[in-house]
Structures are given as structure tokens and as C-alpha cells.
Design a protein around this motif. Structure first.
Motif, short mmCIF file in Angstrom:
data_model
loop_
_atom_site.label_atom_id
_atom_site.label_comp_id
_atom_site.label_asym_id
_atom_site.label_seq_id
_atom_site.Cartn_x
_atom_site.Cartn_y
_atom_site.Cartn_z
N LEU A 82 0.83 -1.21 0.00
CA LEU A 82 0.00 0.00 0.00
C LEU A 82 0.86 1.26 0.00
N LEU A 83 1.90 1.29 0.82
CA LEU A 83 2.78 2.46 0.88
C LEU A 83 3.54 2.67 -0.43
N ILE A 84 3.93 1.58 -1.07
CA ILE A 84 4.61 1.71 -2.37
C ILE A 84 3.64 2.26 -3.41
N LEU A 85 2.38 1.85 -3.35
CA LEU A 85 1.38 2.42 -4.26
C LEU A 85 1.21 3.92 -4.03
N VAL A 86 1.24 4.34 -2.78
CA VAL A 86 1.16 5.78 -2.48
C VAL A 86 2.36 6.50 -3.10
N ALA A 87 3.55 5.95 -2.93
CA ALA A 87 4.75 6.56 -3.50
C ALA A 87 4.66 6.61 -5.03
N SER A 88 4.15 5.54 -5.62
CA SER A 88 3.98 5.50 -7.08
C SER A 88 2.98 6.55 -7.55
N LEU A 89 1.90 6.74 -6.79
CA LEU A 89 0.90 7.75 -7.15
C LEU A 89 1.50 9.15 -7.07
N TRP A 110 7.43 2.88 -12.89
CA TRP A 110 7.00 1.53 -13.25
C TRP A 110 7.66 0.49 -12.36
N ILE A 111 8.87 0.75 -11.89
CA ILE A 111 9.50 -0.17 -10.93
C ILE A 111 8.69 -0.21 -9.63
N LEU A 112 8.23 0.96 -9.17
CA LEU A 112 7.40 1.00 -7.96
C LEU A 112 6.10 0.22 -8.15
N CYS A 113 5.49 0.33 -9.31
CA CYS A 113 4.25 -0.42 -9.56
C CYS A 113 4.50 -1.92 -9.47
N PHE A 114 5.58 -2.39 -10.08
CA PHE A 114 5.89 -3.81 -10.02
C PHE A 114 6.24 -4.25 -8.60
N CYS A 115 6.95 -3.41 -7.86
CA CYS A 115 7.27 -3.74 -6.47
C CYS A 115 6.01 -3.82 -5.62
N ALA A 116 5.09 -2.87 -5.81
CA ALA A 116 3.82 -2.91 -5.07
C ALA A 116 3.08 -4.20 -5.38
N CYS A 117 3.01 -4.56 -6.64
CA CYS A 117 2.36 -5.80 -7.04
C CYS A 117 3.03 -6.99 -6.35
N GLY A 118 4.35 -7.01 -6.35
CA GLY A 118 5.09 -8.10 -5.73
C GLY A 118 4.80 -8.24 -4.25
N ALA A 148 -6.34 -5.83 -6.43
CA ALA A 148 -5.41 -4.69 -6.31
C ALA A 148 -4.03 -5.06 -6.81
N GLY A 149 -3.56 -6.26 -6.49
CA GLY A 149 -2.26 -6.70 -6.99
C GLY A 149 -2.23 -6.81 -8.50
#
Length: 170
Positions: A82-89, A110-118, A148-149
Motif C-alpha cells: 500500500l505504501l509503495i502504491l502511495v509513492a507511485s501515485l 514503473w518499478i514501484l508499480c511492479f514492487c507494489a504488485c510483488g 489490487a495486486g
């Protein structure tokens, strides 16, 4: 350098990141990761942080304390996702409205999006592996966390396409 010059892929990625973030917030917050009915008058449901029981139409909820290690791992992975998604946003807003010519920001996004998914998917895998024998029925919040993932993964792919220069300004 603003919204008008941003590519279509970046705009779609922005919307997908917002959708993934909202869904992830709901998935983490709602007490419906599992649900079990013991009898016609006794049932229980719970999420990552709250456990609720209903006995004869009287519902009571309490916070989960002293959770097992695997439960705390699931909580950690889902919150980090969730926090990585906030950073990505935040980064996507910067790229979309202020600095859309900086490829390094697009790369990080895009790296943050993939990390959030992971992180989200790892939390789901841990929960699915450990809770399968203990908690019998997965419920809605667990399902929307999976969604969400997946949405975070799609946002990562779309932002990757933007970084590669595949999208033309819309």
C-alpha cells in the motif's frame, strides 16, 4: 510540460494506480479476509487487523493482538504494498503534471508499480498457504486485495510502455 503533453499510457497508468490504491486500502481495512459460519446463530469474520463474531444477532469486534508470525508477515507485506502504491501515485502526479520529460522518474514509477504488485501478491500467497487449514472460507476483502495486486501489475506494464516511449501524447 504538463498534462496535455503526457502520453496516453501515462494517463492510463495514473488512473490504474489510483484504482489499485483505493482497492488496496479497502482490502487492508475491511474485516472480511475470511468468514466462517459455525451454526445458524454463530458466525465469525476477520481481516488483517480486526476479528468479529456474531452470536444471536449480537456482533462484537476486537483488534487482533499477539498474532502469529505468518499473520504479521501478511500484515507487513500488504501495508508495504500500500505504501509503495502511495509513492507511485505521488511520483506519477509529478511526472504527469510537472516533469513529464524526465525518463528516470518514469523508470522509477514503473518499478514501484511492479514492487507494489510483488509485495501484495507475496502477502496473498503467505495468507493463502498458512490460512488454508485454519480459516475455511476466504472472503471479499481477500479477493479485492488480489484484484489490487493485478491492477498494480497492469499499471506497471502500462507505465513501462510509457517509459519505452510507446505512447504518443494524447
Amino acid at each position: 510540460m504538463g498534462f496535455g503533453q503526457s502520453s496516453l499510457f501515462l494517463k492510463i497508468g495514473f488512473i490504474l494506480i489510483i484504482v489499485a490504491l483505493v482497492i488496496q486500502i479497502l482490502g487492508v481495512a475491511l474485516p472480511y479476509w475470511y468468514q466462517k459460519e459455525y451454526s445458524s446463530s454463530v458466525s465469525a469474520n476477520g481481516g488483517l487487523f480486526r476479528f468479529c463474531t456474531e452470536i444471536s444477532n449480537t456482533k462484537s469486534c476486537s483488534n487482533i493482538e499477539n498474532a502469529s508470525d505468518w499473520w504479521q508477515a501478511v500484515q507487513a507485506f500488504e501495508i508495504i504494498g500500500l505504501l509503495i502504491l502511495v509513492a507511485s501515485l505521488v511520483l506519477c502526479i509529478i511526472v504527469l503534471f510537472i516533469k513529464n520529460d524526465m525518463k528516470v522518474l518514469k523508470l522509477i514509477n514503473w518499478i514501484l508499480c511492479f514492487c507494489a504488485c510483488g509485495f501484495i501478491i507475496i502477502g496473498i500467497i503467505i495468507y493463502g498457504a498458512e490460512a488454508s487449514g485454519v480459516l475455511e472460507e476466504y472472503s471479499g476483502a481477500f479477493a479485492i486485495t488480489i484484484i489490487a495486486g493485478i491492477v498494480a501489475l497492469v499499471a506497471g506494464v502500462v507505465c513501462l510502455l510509457d517509459w519505452m516511449g510507446k505512447g504518443t501524447p494524447a
